[in-house]
Design a protein around this motif. Sequence first.
Motif, mmCIF file in Angstrom:
data_model
loop_
_atom_site.group_PDB
_atom_site.id
_atom_site.type_symbol
_atom_site.label_atom_id
_atom_site.label_comp_id
_atom_site.label_asym_id
_atom_site.label_seq_id
_atom_site.Cartn_x
_atom_site.Cartn_y
_atom_site.Cartn_z
ATOM 1 N N PRO A 12 63.670 -3.015 62.653
ATOM 2 C CA PRO A 12 64.788 -3.945 62.466
ATOM 3 C C PRO A 12 65.500 -4.173 63.799
ATOM 4 O O PRO A 12 65.400 -3.339 64.705
ATOM 5 C CB PRO A 12 65.708 -3.224 61.494
ATOM 6 N N VAL A 13 66.227 -5.253 63.875
ATOM 7 C CA VAL A 13 66.807 -5.668 65.147
ATOM 8 C C VAL A 13 67.619 -4.551 65.823
ATOM 9 O O VAL A 13 67.561 -4.374 67.031
ATOM 10 C CB VAL A 13 67.626 -6.966 64.996
ATOM 11 N N TYR A 14 68.321 -3.725 65.050
ATOM 12 C CA TYR A 14 69.178 -2.689 65.665
ATOM 13 C C TYR A 14 68.348 -1.627 66.346
ATOM 14 O O TYR A 14 68.680 -1.126 67.411
ATOM 15 C CB TYR A 14 70.091 -2.052 64.614
ATOM 16 N N THR A 15 67.243 -1.280 65.706
ATOM 17 C CA THR A 15 66.357 -0.292 66.329
ATOM 18 C C THR A 15 65.833 -0.835 67.655
ATOM 19 O O THR A 15 65.759 -0.133 68.658
ATOM 20 C CB THR A 15 65.183 0.018 65.384
ATOM 21 N N ARG A 16 65.506 -2.134 67.641
ATOM 22 C CA ARG A 16 64.968 -2.731 68.868
ATOM 23 C C ARG A 16 66.025 -2.783 69.965
ATOM 24 O O ARG A 16 65.750 -2.460 71.118
ATOM 25 C CB ARG A 16 64.463 -4.145 68.566
ATOM 26 N N ILE A 17 67.243 -3.176 69.586
ATOM 27 C CA ILE A 17 68.319 -3.243 70.591
ATOM 28 C C ILE A 17 68.518 -1.872 71.227
ATOM 29 O O ILE A 17 68.604 -1.729 72.442
ATOM 30 C CB ILE A 17 69.638 -3.731 69.951
ATOM 31 N N LEU A 51 75.485 7.008 75.325
ATOM 32 C CA LEU A 51 75.984 6.512 74.037
ATOM 33 C C LEU A 51 74.825 6.065 73.138
ATOM 34 O O LEU A 51 74.837 6.300 71.927
ATOM 35 C CB LEU A 51 76.937 5.340 74.261
ATOM 36 N N MET A 52 73.831 5.422 73.739
ATOM 37 C CA MET A 52 72.692 4.952 72.942
ATOM 38 C C MET A 52 71.882 6.121 72.380
ATOM 39 O O MET A 52 71.351 6.048 71.284
ATOM 40 C CB MET A 52 71.787 4.027 73.775
ATOM 41 N N LEU A 53 71.827 7.211 73.156
ATOM 42 C CA LEU A 53 71.132 8.394 72.638
ATOM 43 C C LEU A 53 71.881 8.949 71.430
ATOM 44 O O LEU A 53 71.280 9.289 70.420
ATOM 45 C CB LEU A 53 71.039 9.485 73.706
ATOM 46 N N VAL A 54 73.208 9.007 71.565
ATOM 47 C CA VAL A 54 74.020 9.502 70.443
ATOM 48 C C VAL A 54 73.742 8.630 69.219
ATOM 49 O O VAL A 54 73.492 9.110 68.106
ATOM 50 C CB VAL A 54 75.528 9.455 70.788
ATOM 51 N N TYR A 55 73.762 7.316 69.465
ATOM 52 C CA TYR A 55 73.546 6.399 68.351
ATOM 53 C C TYR A 55 72.144 6.580 67.767
ATOM 54 O O TYR A 55 71.972 6.599 66.545
ATOM 55 C CB TYR A 55 73.730 4.961 68.831
ATOM 56 N N ARG A 56 71.160 6.747 68.643
ATOM 57 C CA ARG A 56 69.779 6.926 68.171
ATOM 58 C C ARG A 56 69.666 8.200 67.330
ATOM 59 O O ARG A 56 68.916 8.243 66.356
ATOM 60 C CB ARG A 56 68.825 6.983 69.370
ATOM 61 N N ILE A 57 70.428 9.210 67.715
ATOM 62 C CA ILE A 57 70.383 10.456 66.939
ATOM 63 C C ILE A 57 70.995 10.237 65.551
ATOM 64 O O ILE A 57 70.440 10.641 64.533
ATOM 65 C CB ILE A 57 71.068 11.605 67.717
ATOM 66 N N ILE A 58 72.146 9.532 65.509
ATOM 67 C CA ILE A 58 72.743 9.202 64.204
ATOM 68 C C ILE A 58 71.739 8.371 63.387
ATOM 69 O O ILE A 58 71.497 8.625 62.208
ATOM 70 C CB ILE A 58 74.058 8.406 64.393
ATOM 71 N N TRP A 59 71.157 7.374 64.051
ATOM 72 C CA TRP A 59 70.158 6.495 63.430
ATOM 73 C C TRP A 59 69.006 7.321 62.848
ATOM 74 O O TRP A 59 68.410 6.967 61.842
ATOM 75 C CB TRP A 59 69.644 5.541 64.509
ATOM 76 N N GLY A 60 68.691 8.429 63.484
ATOM 77 C CA GLY A 60 67.607 9.298 63.025
ATOM 78 C C GLY A 60 67.907 9.938 61.671
ATOM 79 O O GLY A 60 67.002 10.370 60.971
ATOM 80 N N PHE A 61 69.198 9.990 61.311
ATOM 81 C CA PHE A 61 69.569 10.564 60.012
ATOM 82 C C PHE A 61 69.876 9.486 58.975
ATOM 83 O O PHE A 61 69.546 9.631 57.816
ATOM 84 C CB PHE A 61 70.771 11.499 60.169
ATOM 85 N N VAL A 62 70.526 8.404 59.414
ATOM 86 C CA VAL A 62 70.970 7.422 58.418
ATOM 87 C C VAL A 62 70.279 6.067 58.578
ATOM 88 O O VAL A 62 70.487 5.159 57.787
ATOM 89 C CB VAL A 62 72.501 7.200 58.483
ATOM 90 N N GLY A 63 69.476 5.902 59.631
ATOM 91 C CA GLY A 63 68.912 4.593 59.934
ATOM 92 C C GLY A 63 67.830 4.157 58.974
ATOM 93 O O GLY A 63 67.545 4.844 57.986
#
Length: 383
Positions: A12-17, A51-63
């Motif tokens: 999805p677009v967010y993962t790509r961004i 910040l993107m790593l932090v977000y990617r880690i959150i994404w890894g649980f709820v994405g």
Amino acid sequence: MNRREDQVFVWPVYTRIIHWLIAFSFTLAFIFSIEENLLNLHVAVGIIFGLMLVYRIIWGFVGPQYARFSTLKLSLAKLKFYFVEKVQNRWREIPAGHNPASSWYTLIVLSGGSVISITGLLLYGIQEGKGYLGFLNHDYYMYMDTLFNFHIYSAYILLIWVIIHISGVLLEQFYHKTNMVFAMVTGYKKAKGEDSKTGKYKSGLTYVFLIISALVFFVSTDGRNNPFVATIYKQHDYKHESFTYYTECGACHKPYPPFILPQSSWERIRGDLKNHFGEEISPTMKKGENRISLNDQTVIFNYLKKHSADKNTKEVSVKVMKSLGGARGRKSITKIRYWKDTHADIPQHVFKSKKVKRKANCFVCHKNFEKGMLEDIDIKIPK
Ligand code: HEC
Ligand code: HEC
């Protein structure tokens, strides 16, 4: 979007961004590390990377499903099978989402990237005395070199992994023809599996995160008066701090900040005033000439020794002391190895140019040096 039968919507677009922001910020951080005076930009893109790593880690649980850690394929048997099959069967079918190799790579980027981000933030605080962690300089300055090594070697190691990753992706794209490159652009990959879906609240979460990141980025590129990049050091007013030093020694040159040389250097300079870089300074000379009374000399050198490099935790002080080892200080900082190393890339003719004239004319290349500041962003060689 023309979608082919054999394609699945995986990213999805967010993962790509997030993917591209991590990739670009990492690349830019490398580019901006070339010159000292680009440090602000280096830090700004570094913050985005973190910040993107932090977000990617959150994404890894709820994405969305394929971004989740629970869908990573981390069994070593599967990893081995992935490579064996890769060699044996060019047209093998791959699952949607991460394959075993990219699953491991995800973990490498997240853990390696975290090490780089954390050591970077600490280094910025401890070595440069800047940012939210600037207060750590006083107590932890002795670790600046260790942190620096951790920071740059972990970045180089991750760079090697990035190159391996890109090679793997290109192989998938052009040899196995799984469209892996464009999958991170369009979201569609030639694979087997279900389409990915993202809920509305997750999109909202991403927007909030991206907006915060953009703000942080603009704030931190903007200069020096915000908490992300502010220095803990105050500008000195040497006229106010030691009027005698400022006026007597200032007759010929701007005041050199006391913290650039150790006590032993200041003692040598005092002992050698009769031959001060070609000038004669002595208490017996006539008024109006280079006369500094003994009493004033004591006041001046007591002041300089009290604030010398051995009593300071600024980067330049710590590194001057380290570079001297146990040796006695020199009369000139330009004769100290640390200075020679940091200025090794500057061609000799620059120091002889009309605007610079001499190596010890620090003030022309380091703005605000006479106020005791040695900020990387202030470095500029006059043309
Ligand atoms: C009569 C002029 C004159 C006066 C007065 C004078 N200086 Fe200097 N100073 C010089 C010159 C010339 C240099 C050499 C700059 C160069 O290396 O090109 C110099 C260089 C220095 C340097 C060397 C910087 C470096 O690391 O290379 C220091 C430190 C210094 N002076 C300190 C002092 C102090 C402290 C006083 C007051 C006690 C003082 N000077 C007074 C002329 C003067
Ligand atoms: C011709 C211009 C020029 C002069 C003169 C000059 N410098 Fe520099 N200095 C530079 C440049 C350019 C750099 C950055 C080198 C780099 O990017 O690696 C630098 C780097 C430094 C650094 C390291 C900064 C850091 O954060 O790593 C210190 C400390 C420093 N200079 C001190 C001095 C002092 C003290 C003097 C005077 C004795 C002086 N410089 C004279 C141009 C100059």
